[in-house]
Motif scaffolding. Structure first.
Motif, PDB file in Angstrom:
ATOM      1  N   ASP A 111      33.064  39.786  19.934  1.00 18.05           N
ATOM      2  CA  ASP A 111      32.706  40.533  21.126  1.00 18.05           C
ATOM      3  C   ASP A 111      33.015  39.652  22.350  1.00 18.05           C
ATOM      4  N   HIS A 112      33.691  40.238  23.324  1.00 18.27           N
ATOM      5  CA  HIS A 112      34.127  39.480  24.491  1.00 18.27           C
ATOM      6  C   HIS A 112      32.956  38.832  25.238  1.00 18.27           C
ATOM      7  N   LEU A 113      31.853  39.550  25.351  1.00 16.27           N
ATOM      8  CA  LEU A 113      30.702  39.012  26.095  1.00 16.27           C
ATOM      9  C   LEU A 113      30.037  37.874  25.318  1.00 16.27           C
ATOM     10  N   GLY A 115      31.703  35.923  23.627  1.00 13.14           N
ATOM     11  CA  GLY A 115      32.629  34.840  23.954  1.00 13.14           C
ATOM     12  C   GLY A 115      32.240  34.120  25.241  1.00 13.14           C
ATOM     13  N   HIS A 116      31.953  34.878  26.296  1.00 11.59           N
ATOM     14  CA  HIS A 116      31.557  34.236  27.560  1.00 11.59           C
ATOM     15  C   HIS A 116      30.308  33.371  27.374  1.00 11.59           C
ATOM     16  N   LEU A 117      29.342  33.872  26.602  1.00 10.56           N
ATOM     17  CA  LEU A 117      28.122  33.091  26.364  1.00 10.56           C
ATOM     18  C   LEU A 117      28.432  31.844  25.550  1.00 10.56           C
ATOM     19  N   ALA A 136      29.550  36.502  35.614  1.00 11.06           N
ATOM     20  CA  ALA A 136      30.022  37.286  36.769  1.00 11.06           C
ATOM     21  C   ALA A 136      31.521  37.123  36.904  1.00 11.06           C
ATOM     22  N   SER A 137      32.233  38.233  36.713  1.00 10.55           N
ATOM     23  CA  SER A 137      33.695  38.195  36.787  1.00 10.55           C
ATOM     24  C   SER A 137      34.182  39.499  37.400  1.00 10.55           C
ATOM     25  N   GLY A 138      35.495  39.694  37.361  1.00 11.01           N
ATOM     26  CA  GLY A 138      36.050  40.952  37.855  1.00 11.01           C
ATOM     27  C   GLY A 138      35.753  42.115  36.936  1.00 11.01           C
ATOM     28  N   GLY A 139      35.385  41.811  35.699  1.00 10.82           N
ATOM     29  CA  GLY A 139      35.138  42.860  34.725  1.00 10.82           C
ATOM     30  C   GLY A 139      33.670  43.090  34.402  1.00 10.82           C
ATOM     31  N   HIS A 140      32.849  42.037  34.546  1.00 12.67           N
ATOM     32  CA  HIS A 140      31.439  42.210  34.195  1.00 12.67           C
ATOM     33  C   HIS A 140      30.533  41.382  35.082  1.00 12.67           C
ATOM     34  N   THR A 141      29.296  41.833  35.206  1.00 16.54           N
ATOM     35  CA  THR A 141      28.240  41.084  35.891  1.00 16.54           C
ATOM     36  C   THR A 141      26.969  41.351  35.118  1.00 16.54           C
ATOM     37  N   THR A 298      36.787  31.706  33.300  1.00 18.32           N
ATOM     38  CA  THR A 298      37.593  32.927  33.301  1.00 18.32           C
ATOM     39  C   THR A 298      37.912  33.286  31.847  1.00 18.32           C
ATOM     40  N   ASP A 299      38.475  34.472  31.632  1.00 20.84           N
ATOM     41  CA  ASP A 299      38.774  34.890  30.269  1.00 20.84           C
ATOM     42  C   ASP A 299      39.681  33.863  29.589  1.00 20.84           C
ATOM     43  N   ASN A 300      39.337  33.481  28.374  1.00 22.41           N
ATOM     44  CA  ASN A 300      40.122  32.497  27.632  1.00 22.41           C
ATOM     45  C   ASN A 300      39.836  32.669  26.154  1.00 22.41           C
TER      46      ASN A 300
HETATM   47 ZN   LIG Z   1      35.561  38.422  30.678  1.00 23.61          ZN
END
Ligand SMILES: [Zn+2]
Lengths: 332, 239
Positions: A111-113, A115-117, A136-141, A298-300
């Motif tokens: 899951d992308h989120l 991933g951020h965590l 907080a990004s261009g896609g989610h907050t 950022t997304d990676n």
């Molecule tokens: Zn993202």
């Protein structure tokens, strides 16, 4: 796990591949940003997806090369399953499944989120749960209560309309800066007075959800009200005041969430984490703060590999029939 | 030569595994296995992402040889559904990179034309391109779609251009593909011949991809790109 984890991320407009060790050490983290969306003022899914297919093989090759590794050393393949743009996601997800399938390797659908965590779990930071996370990004907050490493997202609040990064981009466009305009807006704001205009930070909205649509509208009206020559003359003030409102909106809810959860530690992710005034304000909260380097905010794909360490890896051939998802957090 | 082929350009997921005879005709020595999952109902999303690797796995398992016995992978490059093409080619490139089996890209229009050709008539392959248009490619009566570059190169045409394209290839040109069914009236008025709607000639089978690929040299997989035939900008400005 002694072998390597190879991960792919193509949920939006960055084509990403990374190699990490089973212990969470980054061996490579390749991000190929598409600059083709500027003239459309936003990400065009068809254009993004075409670039993903064209860039993915070279990006994968580079991730392995930079890691000094070959596929023979890879023990687990991972790819982002969602949420994101379906047409973009299927490129990386299909490739990930294919790479794993031909070698009968296990595969983790991430899951992308998550991933951020999980970006915070990577070495050398190894910021361990429990903590409060602001993404907080261009896609989610969103604000999440991170109590363990797993994929179960404990969402405390999220944006009801625009994402914070989107608010930056839309403000930048109203002020005649290009797309994406977050960084340009921050530069312009540096020479302005953040208290020149009072823009709303949705202070009166209770709870931990965010809303940025009203702020964007307020800027639009203010620019119209001032008239073109005056708005042009006061661009820096407008940018500074607008940025202050976004930062305030984030800060208010982070403070509330810290109070509500009793958390004393905070991890930040997403492209907006690169914003200077936001980082400065967060540093003054008096909690233990983890802001990963920009390439992990950022997304990676390194963050996807990190999340894969704590996701359920499916054995071959159980994953062959998996598909991506656009929204929500569908679980295996 | 053993070829594993698949095509995801249309709503159908087609996979084939075949042993070819050596020689100019790439005649099938044995069709090891064939999997065709029929088109989903209109308005439903095609199942390529879920089906493709499942079918590939099933065929390889039944063949007994696994990847070690495969000499070539052939993937349909379209034209067709953009997302379908990307699922097919992302999967193909990954399978090729991971297994070491060389990859060949095969035109979906060419694969459609092969079984319809050969009765001394020209053939026009037509795939529904949505938005009222069609992807087409055509071979004259003296050409062989198995090996020849089409006299009418792959392109996207409006309905009013279709009848003329068929007529230019030759009298009583045979027209096949889901686009032939979709624009049947236009073609029939122009004098073209179209098999019945339910004829298998209108549907993509990966069987022909195997033969076409068997006659082509393998290329570096980075050189294999989808035949979009339409600019992405068009998608952007349409919104
Ligand atoms: Zn993202």
């Amino acid at each position: 796990m002694t072998g390597l984890i190879l991960a792919i991320e193509t949920s939006c407009d960055d084509t990403c591949a990374a190699v990490i060790t089973g212990a969470g050490e980054i061996r490579s983290n390749v991000i190929s940003s598409q600059q083709v969306h500027d003239r459309f003022g936003g990400v065009v899914p068809e254009i993004a997806s075409r670039h993903h297919l064209a860039l993915l093989s070279p990006v994968l090759d580079e991730a392995l090369r930079a890691a000094g590794a070959t596929l023979d050393q890879v023990e687990l393949v991972a790819a982002t399953r969602g949420p994101g743009l379906v047409t973009a996601l299927v490129v990386g997800f299909s490739a990930g499944k294919g790479l794993a399938a031909a070698r009968e390797l296990p595969f983790a659908a991430v899951d992308h989120l998550h991933g951020h965590l999980a970006a915070s779990f990577l070495r050398p930071a190894e910021f361990e749960p429990p903590f409060l996370a602001l993404i907080a990004s261009g896609g989610h907050t969103l604000l999440a209560d991170v109590r363990d490493h797993g994929p179960q997202l404990r969402l405390l609040g999220q944006t009801l309309d625009d994402a914070a990064g989107e608010a930056f981009d839309k403000g930048a466009r109203l002020l005649g800066l290009g797309y994406p305009g977050g960084a340009a807006l921050e530069r312009l704001a540096a020479g302005g007075d953040p208290r020149a205009f009072a823009f709303p930070a949705a202070e009166r909205m209770p709870g931990l959800d965010f809303s940025f649509a009203g702020l964007k509208t307020a800027l639009l009206y203010k620019v119209r009200e001032l008239g073109e020559p005056e708005a042009e003359r006061r661009r820096a003030d407008l940018a500074a005041s607008y940025q202050r409102a976004i930062v305030a909106a984030l800060l208010i809810r982070v403070r509330r969430a810290l109070k509500q959860t009793g958390a004393r530690r905070l991890a930040v992710g997403g492209g907006v984490a690169a914003n200077g005034p936001l980082r400065a304000a967060l540093a003054e909260l008096g909690v233990e703060l983890e802001v990963p380097p920009p390439a992990l905010c950022t997304d990676n794909a390194a963050m996807i590999a990190s999340a894969a360490r704590y996701s359920k890896a499916l054995r071959f051939p159980a994953y062959l029939g998996l598909d991506v998802y656009a929204t929500g957090a569908q679980r295996l | 030569m053993r070829v594993l082929a698949f095509d995801t350009a249309t709503a159908r997921t087609a996979v084939a595994l075949m042993d070819l005879e050596a020689g100019d005709n790439a005649r099938p020595r044995a069709v090891l296995d064939l999997a065709l999952v029929d088109d989903p109902a209109p308005g439903t999303r095609p199942g390529h992402a879920r089906l493709l690797l499942e079918l590939v796995h099933r065929l390889l398992e039944r063949s007994g040889g696994g990847w070690d016995a495969v000499d070539r992978i052939a993937a349909g490059i379209g034209p067709g559904s953009f997302t379908g093409l990307r699922i097919g080619l992302a999967t193909a490139k990954a399978l090729s990179a991971s297994s070491g089996v060389p990859l060949v890209g095969v035109s979906t229009l060419q694969a459609l034309a092969v079984p319809a050709h050969g009765r001394g008539k020209a053939t026009l392959a037509v795939i529904d391109a949505r938005r009222g248009e069609a992807f087409v490619a055509g071979w004259t009566a003296v050409q062989d779609p198995l090996t020849d570059v089409p006299a009418l190169a792959p392109q996207v045409l409006a309905p009013e251009q279709l009848a003329a394209a068929a007529a230019a290839l030759g009298a009583a040109c045979s027209v096949i593909g889901d686009g032939a069914v979709r624009f049947r009236d236009v073609f029939v008025r122009g004098g073209a011949q179209i098999p019945a709607d339910e004829s298998p000639l209108h549907r993509v089978s990966a069987r022909e991809h195997c033969r076409i690929a068997g006659l082509q040299p393998a290329a570096p997989s980075t050189s294999i790109e989808p035949a979009y035939l339409r600019a992405a900008d068009a998608e952007a400005t349409r919104a």
